[in-house]
Design a protein around this motif. Sequence first.
Motif, mmCIF file in Angstrom:
data_model
loop_
_atom_site.group_PDB
_atom_site.id
_atom_site.type_symbol
_atom_site.label_atom_id
_atom_site.label_comp_id
_atom_site.label_asym_id
_atom_site.label_seq_id
_atom_site.Cartn_x
_atom_site.Cartn_y
_atom_site.Cartn_z
ATOM 1 N N ASP A 224 99.799 -43.507 18.634
ATOM 2 C CA ASP A 224 98.703 -43.508 19.168
ATOM 3 C C ASP A 224 97.427 -43.480 17.987
ATOM 4 O O ASP A 224 97.840 -43.254 16.907
ATOM 5 N N ALA A 225 96.311 -44.273 18.297
ATOM 6 C CA ALA A 225 95.407 -44.096 17.241
ATOM 7 C C ALA A 225 93.890 -44.445 17.829
ATOM 8 O O ALA A 225 93.840 -44.684 18.759
ATOM 9 N N HIS A 226 92.813 -44.119 17.024
ATOM 10 C CA HIS A 226 91.637 -44.420 17.150
ATOM 11 C C HIS A 226 91.169 -45.650 16.359
ATOM 12 O O HIS A 226 91.603 -45.606 15.386
ATOM 13 N N ARG A 227 90.340 -46.455 16.778
ATOM 14 C CA ARG A 227 89.811 -47.565 15.993
ATOM 15 C C ARG A 227 88.901 -47.113 14.789
ATOM 16 O O ARG A 227 88.542 -45.970 14.747
ATOM 17 N N PRO A 228 88.829 -47.749 13.641
ATOM 18 C CA PRO A 228 88.031 -47.545 12.503
ATOM 19 C C PRO A 228 86.638 -47.233 12.862
ATOM 20 O O PRO A 228 86.002 -48.043 13.711
ATOM 21 N N LYS A 229 85.977 -46.267 12.223
ATOM 22 C CA LYS A 229 84.674 -46.102 12.376
ATOM 23 C C LYS A 229 83.550 -47.103 11.638
ATOM 24 O O LYS A 229 82.310 -47.133 12.093
ATOM 25 N N SER A 230 84.243 -47.716 10.946
ATOM 26 C CA SER A 230 83.199 -48.770 10.219
ATOM 27 C C SER A 230 84.246 -49.883 9.527
ATOM 28 O O SER A 230 85.305 -49.724 9.310
ATOM 29 N N PRO A 231 83.759 -51.023 9.545
ATOM 30 C CA PRO A 231 84.657 -52.317 9.121
ATOM 31 C C PRO A 231 84.955 -52.062 7.651
ATOM 32 O O PRO A 231 84.568 -51.347 6.764
ATOM 33 N N GLY A 232 86.415 -52.427 7.662
ATOM 34 C CA GLY A 232 86.986 -52.233 6.127
ATOM 35 C C GLY A 232 87.732 -51.095 5.941
ATOM 36 O O GLY A 232 88.285 -50.743 4.782
ATOM 37 N N SER A 233 87.689 -49.792 7.028
ATOM 38 C CA SER A 233 88.279 -48.821 6.711
ATOM 39 C C SER A 233 89.518 -48.693 7.734
ATOM 40 O O SER A 233 89.596 -49.240 8.667
ATOM 41 N N TRP A 234 90.300 -47.796 7.795
ATOM 42 C CA TRP A 234 91.363 -47.531 8.496
ATOM 43 C C TRP A 234 90.820 -46.817 9.735
ATOM 44 O O TRP A 234 90.000 -45.729 9.740
ATOM 45 N N GLY A 235 91.595 -46.992 10.899
ATOM 46 C CA GLY A 235 91.393 -46.129 11.957
ATOM 47 C C GLY A 235 92.246 -44.860 11.817
ATOM 48 O O GLY A 235 92.563 -44.618 10.656
ATOM 49 N N GLU A 236 92.303 -44.076 12.926
ATOM 50 C CA GLU A 236 93.090 -42.607 12.489
ATOM 51 C C GLU A 236 94.104 -42.393 13.767
ATOM 52 O O GLU A 236 93.970 -42.639 14.819
ATOM 53 N N GLU A 237 95.266 -42.314 12.847
ATOM 54 C CA GLU A 237 96.447 -42.119 13.790
ATOM 55 C C GLU A 237 96.395 -40.862 14.446
ATOM 56 O O GLU A 237 95.864 -39.662 13.571
ATOM 57 N N VAL A 238 96.607 -40.561 15.619
ATOM 58 C CA VAL A 238 96.648 -39.196 16.382
ATOM 59 C C VAL A 238 97.705 -38.900 17.358
ATOM 60 O O VAL A 238 98.534 -40.033 17.436
ATOM 61 N N PRO A 239 98.059 -37.868 17.841
ATOM 62 C CA PRO A 239 99.426 -37.733 18.424
ATOM 63 C C PRO A 239 99.329 -38.591 19.781
ATOM 64 O O PRO A 239 98.094 -38.823 20.188
ATOM 65 N N ALA A 240 100.434 -38.975 20.344
ATOM 66 C CA ALA A 240 100.301 -39.909 21.483
ATOM 67 C C ALA A 240 99.704 -39.199 22.643
ATOM 68 O O ALA A 240 100.008 -38.188 22.927
ATOM 69 N N GLY A 241 98.901 -40.044 23.122
ATOM 70 C CA GLY A 241 98.139 -39.375 24.514
ATOM 71 C C GLY A 241 96.680 -38.829 23.900
ATOM 72 O O GLY A 241 95.813 -38.609 24.844
ATOM 73 N N ALA A 242 96.789 -38.956 22.765
ATOM 74 C CA ALA A 242 95.284 -38.110 22.094
ATOM 75 C C ALA A 242 94.363 -39.354 21.749
ATOM 76 O O ALA A 242 93.171 -39.240 21.342
ATOM 77 N N GLY A 243 94.753 -40.645 21.657
ATOM 78 C CA GLY A 243 94.037 -41.779 21.256
ATOM 79 C C GLY A 243 93.572 -42.733 22.087
ATOM 80 O O GLY A 243 93.305 -42.366 23.294
ATOM 81 N N GLN A 244 93.406 -44.003 21.874
ATOM 82 C CA GLN A 244 92.658 -44.946 22.537
ATOM 83 C C GLN A 244 93.779 -45.984 23.365
ATOM 84 O O GLN A 244 93.421 -46.961 23.881
ATOM 85 N N VAL A 245 95.053 -45.578 23.228
ATOM 86 C CA VAL A 245 95.921 -46.439 23.906
ATOM 87 C C VAL A 245 96.122 -46.099 25.116
ATOM 88 O O VAL A 245 96.347 -44.925 25.528
ATOM 89 N N ASP A 246 96.039 -47.309 26.339
ATOM 90 C CA ASP A 246 95.962 -46.797 27.623
ATOM 91 C C ASP A 246 97.543 -46.790 28.095
ATOM 92 O O ASP A 246 98.132 -48.036 28.286
ATOM 93 N N TRP A 247 98.137 -45.580 27.862
ATOM 94 C CA TRP A 247 99.749 -45.504 28.011
ATOM 95 C C TRP A 247 100.060 -45.985 29.430
ATOM 96 O O TRP A 247 101.173 -46.696 29.753
#
Length: 277
Positions: free
Chosen positions: A212-235
């Motif tokens: 699971d992850a969150h999208r990048p906050k600004s173009p050209g940067s990495w998003g943030e990986e987070v524990p499964a269920g805490a991000g933006q994936v609609d499981w």
Amino acid sequence: MISPFKDRLAVCSWSLQPENPRQLVQHLQTIGLGRVQLALDPLREYPAVWGATGELLRQHEIGIVSGMFGTVGEDYSTPESIRRTGGLVPDDTWEENWEDAQANAELAAGLGLRLVTFHAGFLPHQESDPEFEKLQHRLRLVADLFAAKGIELAFETGQETAETLQMFLQKLGRSNVGVNFDPANMLLYDKGDPIDALRTLGPWVKQCHIKDAHRPKSPGSWGEEVPAGAGQVDWKQFFAVLRERQFDGWCAIEREAGTQRVQDIVRAKELVEALNR
């Protein structure tokens, strides 16, 4: 009848950062899962430490659902650095990568694997790109190498849009090649909606990663990986689409960030079990 997802869960060995195969076994026993997607590079690079991995896993009745290998010189510092250095794209690492691929194919065959995954590198978006045919040629060589041993290959998703990857696979024309669908990578690289991408790539999905992850906050940067269920994936939707596609492969839990890998993997396992009772 297709088995429930909770019965088709594995753990990516590299997520546990084991120093040796015995430590890998201990972590898997703590998590309570007896299946693993195994990183092949340690077995190739450090045979004195990892050479007996297959035998040890068999002794503990741990199944290897698939393998994984990396490529030489990959730099994940920024999205731009991995674009330059990732997969089979760079010319200055191709010969070494080709040698490693041959050794990894031998290892995979010796372990009785039927699927191996890797990052192909950033795929050209158009056939007119001079890199397009070069990368097609290299990937056909690797695909045929593994096919000769009865092994399927799956490219990791995320470094391009689902539509680009779909087009590339169609042009590649290798029946043993598909994708390892990682919904978090679609977010980390900001390459589209994971659920829409899963629908597009459904016919090619050979394995999935639970990450699971969150999208990048600004173009050209990495998003943030987070524990499964805490991000933006609609499981819930993720598993609904897999069921619609009658996906019958494995789902391997991957965690590549954080300092509580075992706990985070247990959390992902519990998430899958709760959504698939």
